[in-house]
Design a protein around this motif. Sequence first.
Motif, PDB file in Angstrom:
ATOM      1  N   HIS A  78       7.004  -1.576  18.832  1.00 35.12           N
ATOM      2  CA  HIS A  78       7.243  -2.115  17.493  1.00 35.12           C
ATOM      3  C   HIS A  78       7.462  -0.958  16.539  1.00 35.12           C
ATOM      4  N   THR A  79       8.094  -1.242  15.433  1.00 30.12           N
ATOM      5  CA  THR A  79       8.230  -0.249  14.364  1.00 30.12           C
ATOM      6  C   THR A  79       7.105  -0.481  13.371  1.00 30.12           C
ATOM      7  N   VAL A  80       6.485   0.611  12.950  1.00 27.63           N
ATOM      8  CA  VAL A  80       5.386   0.558  11.995  1.00 27.63           C
ATOM      9  C   VAL A  80       5.787   1.331  10.741  1.00 27.63           C
ATOM     10  N   VAL A  81       5.443   0.778   9.601  1.00 26.90           N
ATOM     11  CA  VAL A  81       5.632   1.456   8.320  1.00 26.90           C
ATOM     12  C   VAL A  81       4.261   1.630   7.686  1.00 26.90           C
ATOM     13  N   LEU A  82       3.938   2.863   7.334  1.00 28.75           N
ATOM     14  CA  LEU A  82       2.768   3.138   6.512  1.00 28.75           C
ATOM     15  C   LEU A  82       3.249   3.265   5.078  1.00 28.75           C
ATOM     16  N   LEU A  83       2.632   2.534   4.187  1.00 28.68           N
ATOM     17  CA  LEU A  83       2.934   2.640   2.762  1.00 28.68           C
ATOM     18  C   LEU A  83       1.924   3.609   2.158  1.00 28.68           C
ATOM     19  N   VAL A  84       2.444   4.654   1.527  1.00 27.50           N
ATOM     20  CA  VAL A  84       1.623   5.759   1.044  1.00 27.50           C
ATOM     21  C   VAL A  84       1.891   5.984  -0.435  1.00 27.50           C
ATOM     22  N   ARG A  85       0.822   6.238  -1.207  1.00 28.24           N
ATOM     23  CA  ARG A  85       0.987   6.592  -2.620  1.00 28.24           C
ATOM     24  C   ARG A  85       1.309   8.075  -2.698  1.00 28.24           C
TER      25      ARG A  85
ATOM     26  N   PRO B 111      -9.796   2.906   2.300  1.00 30.08           N
ATOM     27  CA  PRO B 111      -9.437   3.905   3.313  1.00 30.08           C
ATOM     28  C   PRO B 111     -10.095   5.254   2.997  1.00 30.08           C
ATOM     29  N   ASP B 112     -10.312   6.053   4.034  1.00 25.19           N
ATOM     30  CA  ASP B 112     -10.836   7.406   3.821  1.00 25.19           C
ATOM     31  C   ASP B 112      -9.859   8.229   2.981  1.00 25.19           C
ATOM     32  N   ASP B 113      -8.578   7.986   3.155  1.00 30.16           N
ATOM     33  CA  ASP B 113      -7.536   8.665   2.385  1.00 30.16           C
ATOM     34  C   ASP B 113      -6.953   7.652   1.407  1.00 30.16           C
ATOM     35  N   GLU B 114      -7.254   7.808   0.134  1.00 24.78           N
ATOM     36  CA  GLU B 114      -6.832   6.834  -0.895  1.00 24.78           C
ATOM     37  C   GLU B 114      -5.322   6.725  -1.047  1.00 24.78           C
ATOM     38  N   ARG B 115      -4.579   7.697  -0.515  1.00 24.62           N
ATOM     39  CA  ARG B 115      -3.118   7.610  -0.585  1.00 24.62           C
ATOM     40  C   ARG B 115      -2.580   6.511   0.323  1.00 24.62           C
ATOM     41  N   LEU B 116      -3.311   6.177   1.387  1.00 21.72           N
ATOM     42  CA  LEU B 116      -2.859   5.137   2.322  1.00 21.72           C
ATOM     43  C   LEU B 116      -3.036   3.775   1.664  1.00 21.72           C
ATOM     44  N   ARG B 117      -1.928   3.071   1.482  1.00 18.39           N
ATOM     45  CA  ARG B 117      -1.952   1.813   0.741  1.00 18.39           C
ATOM     46  C   ARG B 117      -1.765   0.590   1.624  1.00 18.39           C
ATOM     47  N   GLY B 118      -0.924   0.668   2.669  1.00 22.53           N
ATOM     48  CA  GLY B 118      -0.684  -0.511   3.493  1.00 22.53           C
ATOM     49  C   GLY B 118      -0.034  -0.167   4.817  1.00 22.53           C
ATOM     50  N   PHE B 119       0.002  -1.163   5.686  1.00 19.04           N
ATOM     51  CA  PHE B 119       0.479  -1.034   7.059  1.00 19.04           C
ATOM     52  C   PHE B 119       1.344  -2.247   7.355  1.00 19.04           C
ATOM     53  N   VAL B 120       2.520  -2.029   7.940  1.00 24.34           N
ATOM     54  CA  VAL B 120       3.439  -3.125   8.249  1.00 24.34           C
ATOM     55  C   VAL B 120       3.964  -2.936   9.669  1.00 24.34           C
ATOM     56  N   VAL B 121       3.997  -4.023  10.442  1.00 24.77           N
ATOM     57  CA  VAL B 121       4.584  -4.019  11.780  1.00 24.77           C
ATOM     58  C   VAL B 121       5.869  -4.828  11.696  1.00 24.77           C
ATOM     59  N   LEU B 122       6.963  -4.233  12.163  1.00 24.64           N
ATOM     60  CA  LEU B 122       8.279  -4.857  12.044  1.00 24.64           C
ATOM     61  C   LEU B 122       8.922  -5.112  13.402  1.00 24.64           C
ATOM     62  N   SER B 123       9.858  -6.031  13.402  1.00 23.86           N
ATOM     63  CA  SER B 123      10.605  -6.404  14.608  1.00 23.86           C
ATOM     64  C   SER B 123      11.960  -5.702  14.675  1.00 23.86           C
TER      65      SER B 123
END
Length: 119
Positions: free
Chosen positions: A6-13, A54-66
């Motif tokens: 799968h493709t994963v997107v990390l959303l980061v501040r 999160p331990d790292d406040e820059r990490l905002r979200g996680f998405v799994v894509l098709s």
Amino acid sequence: MRFDQHTVVLLVRPADAPELPQDAVDRLQDAHLAHQAGLVEQGHVLAGGPFLNPDDERLRGFVVLSVDPETARELYHNDPAVRAGRLAVQVMSWMLPEGILRFEGVPVPRSMLEAAAGD
């Protein structure tokens, strides 16, 4: 052993994210959620959501894509929060044993008001 990919997107501040008035942040968050809901409705997003504490406040979200990683980059380039510089994306492929994870279609909120109504 066989694997699913799968493709994963990390959303980061980003460190240089622009400071905005709260009303602008709220409008941008609603636009981000509407964009995300549109990707779900189109069948591109299998699962996703924000991180809590999160331990790292820059990490905002996680998405799994098709979709493949390049398509994911294109889709998230159009996310209003990414265009505004409040979020950046990190895209990667994720491998896991075949069939270990299944995704079910569930509705996602298109705004913070809609998200709060679920509480």
